[in-house]
Scaffold this motif. Structure first.
Motif, short mmCIF file in Angstrom:
data_model
loop_
_atom_site.label_atom_id
_atom_site.label_comp_id
_atom_site.label_asym_id
_atom_site.label_seq_id
_atom_site.Cartn_x
_atom_site.Cartn_y
_atom_site.Cartn_z
N GLU A 2 8.94 4.72 -31.21
CA GLU A 2 8.00 4.06 -32.12
C GLU A 2 7.16 3.02 -31.38
O GLU A 2 5.93 2.94 -31.58
CB GLU A 2 8.77 3.41 -33.27
N ASN A 3 7.80 2.25 -30.52
CA ASN A 3 7.06 1.23 -29.77
C ASN A 3 6.04 1.85 -28.82
O ASN A 3 4.96 1.31 -28.61
CB ASN A 3 8.03 0.35 -28.99
N GLY A 4 6.40 2.98 -28.21
CA GLY A 4 5.45 3.67 -27.34
C GLY A 4 4.21 4.10 -28.09
O GLY A 4 3.08 3.97 -27.61
N ILE A 5 4.41 4.61 -29.30
CA ILE A 5 3.29 5.02 -30.15
C ILE A 5 2.44 3.81 -30.55
O ILE A 5 1.20 3.85 -30.49
CB ILE A 5 3.82 5.75 -31.41
N LYS A 6 3.10 2.74 -30.94
CA LYS A 6 2.38 1.53 -31.34
C LYS A 6 1.52 0.99 -30.20
O LYS A 6 0.39 0.54 -30.40
CB LYS A 6 3.36 0.45 -31.81
N LEU A 7 2.08 1.01 -28.98
CA LEU A 7 1.34 0.51 -27.82
C LEU A 7 0.11 1.36 -27.56
O LEU A 7 -0.98 0.83 -27.27
CB LEU A 7 2.25 0.49 -26.59
N ALA A 8 0.25 2.67 -27.68
CA ALA A 8 -0.89 3.58 -27.48
C ALA A 8 -1.98 3.31 -28.50
O ALA A 8 -3.18 3.28 -28.17
CB ALA A 8 -0.42 5.03 -27.56
N ILE A 9 -1.60 3.11 -29.74
CA ILE A 9 -2.58 2.85 -30.80
C ILE A 9 -3.27 1.51 -30.58
O ILE A 9 -4.50 1.40 -30.70
CB ILE A 9 -1.89 2.89 -32.18
N GLU A 10 -2.50 0.50 -30.22
CA GLU A 10 -3.07 -0.82 -29.97
C GLU A 10 -4.09 -0.76 -28.85
O GLU A 10 -5.18 -1.34 -28.94
CB GLU A 10 -1.95 -1.80 -29.64
N GLU A 11 -3.74 -0.07 -27.77
CA GLU A 11 -4.66 0.05 -26.63
C GLU A 11 -5.92 0.81 -27.01
O GLU A 11 -7.03 0.44 -26.59
CB GLU A 11 -3.95 0.74 -25.46
N ALA A 12 -5.77 1.87 -27.79
CA ALA A 12 -6.93 2.67 -28.20
C ALA A 12 -7.88 1.84 -29.06
O ALA A 12 -9.10 1.87 -28.85
CB ALA A 12 -6.47 3.91 -28.95
#
Length: 333
Positions: A2-12
């Motif tokens: 979940e954290n990996g997904i959140k980080l990707a979204i935040e960066e995008a």
């Protein structure tokens, strides 16, 4: 994950590269098949055009038909049961090698990196455990290693009898196909009963929870995973640093792969119309994608199976899980 997904979204969203904003919507099935339909229906009702998951094989199986009927891509970065891509779920994509590859990797290690002649294969009677154990048993036999198959139900109250049974087989090795919550206490009982063979488990046990539960009995256990260690691979070190800075902990199993899947989906949303994209356009794009992520290149066959089937080996030393490397390269040494 979940954290990996959140980080990707935040960066995008912070990148300025896209004319749309990505929203993260959690839908928790608790890893349970009987919760998977409700979680899928939540995602659908709230307008999701893509799902990263389900995480567990049983839940992925249950939800696969629900997502397919809604036409929503469900891209799992961790559900490894081999038959998930054979059931005709038209929108299910597996972004990780399946247990056929993992079981074969286990057998290859025992065949090429050890002198083992007899291995006990124990499953936990879950969809994941039985599927992985079936492949490991088949592949071990194919290379001429004698196999004894046993089952111990998940959440068994006492592993003493199971450990005694394994020790009584006088085998050179053990494969436990199950999750860390059970692998931990099982490992402790195996140690107390005097098992001194090579002990191995899969990605379901590749978690520090296993080490905490097993204590010193975890030492020397081998753990396979279709995932790399983002703190060790050069391509993923920046991700690992950013992740730890953000979440105050090291990436876990499949964190980096889930990050990659999120990035892949966001890129395909942009290519299929951005804010005007939809599940149908996105699914068509994902079927033909070749996306170079941090962990690997992502592409799928006509059944939604991941094309890259590389398996990696980890080992517990001094009660820490250490990354060893590509199991094919280890076996060739």
């Amino acid at each position: 994950m979940e954290n990996g997904i959140k980080l990707a979204i935040e960066e995008a969203n912070a990148s300025g590269d896209y004319d749309f904003e990505v929203e993260y919507l959690p839908a928790d099935d608790q890893g349970k098949p009987d919760k998977a339909t409700a979680a899928a229906q939540k995602a659908i009702s709230e307008g999701a055009i893509a799902v990263i998951g389900p995480a567990f094989s049983g839940a992925a199986d249950t939800a696969g038909e629900v997502y397919a009927e809604a036409g929503i891509p469900a891209v799992s970065s961790s559900a490894t049961r081999p038959d998930l891509t054979t059931k005709g779920y038209g929108t299910f994509l597996r972004a990780v090698p399946n247990d056929s590859a993992q079981g074969a990797g286990m057998a290859k290690y025992f065949d090429q990196a050890t002198d083992a002649e007899k291995v006990v294969v124990v499953d936990d009677k879950t969809d994941y455990g039985v599927g992985l154990a079936d492949v490991a048993e088949k592949e071990l036999k194919a290379v001429g290693i004698d196999v004894v198959r046993q089952s111990v139900p998940q959440k068994a109250p006492d592993y003493t009898a199971a450990a005694k049974s394994v020790v009584g087989q006088k085998a050179d090795g053990l494969i436990y196909a199950g999750y860390y919550e059970d692998a931990g206490p099982f490992a402790k009982k195996l140690a107390s009963e005097g098992f001194d063979g090579i002990a191995m488990s899969g990605d379901g046990s590749n978690d520090m929870g296993f080490v905490k539960l097993a204590g010193e009995a975890a030492n020397d256990w081998k753990l396979t995973c279709p995932c790399t260690d983002p703190t060790q691979e050069e391509a993923t070190k920046k991700f690992a640093t950013d992740y730890e800075k953000k979440f105050k902990q090291a990436p876990g199993t499949y964190s980096a792969e889930s990050y990659d899947v999120a990035k892949m989906i966001i890129e395909q949303v942009a290519k299929t119309g951005g804010a005007d994209s939809d599940s149908e356009k996105l699914m068509e794009a994902l079927r033909g994608v070749e996306y170079k992520g941090l962990t690997k290149t992502f592409s799928f066959d006509d059944k939604g199976e991941f094309k890259n089937q590389t398996i990696y080996l980890y080992e517990v030393k001094d009660q820490k899980i250490g990354y060893v490397g590509n199991i094919d390269e280890l076996g060739a040494e």
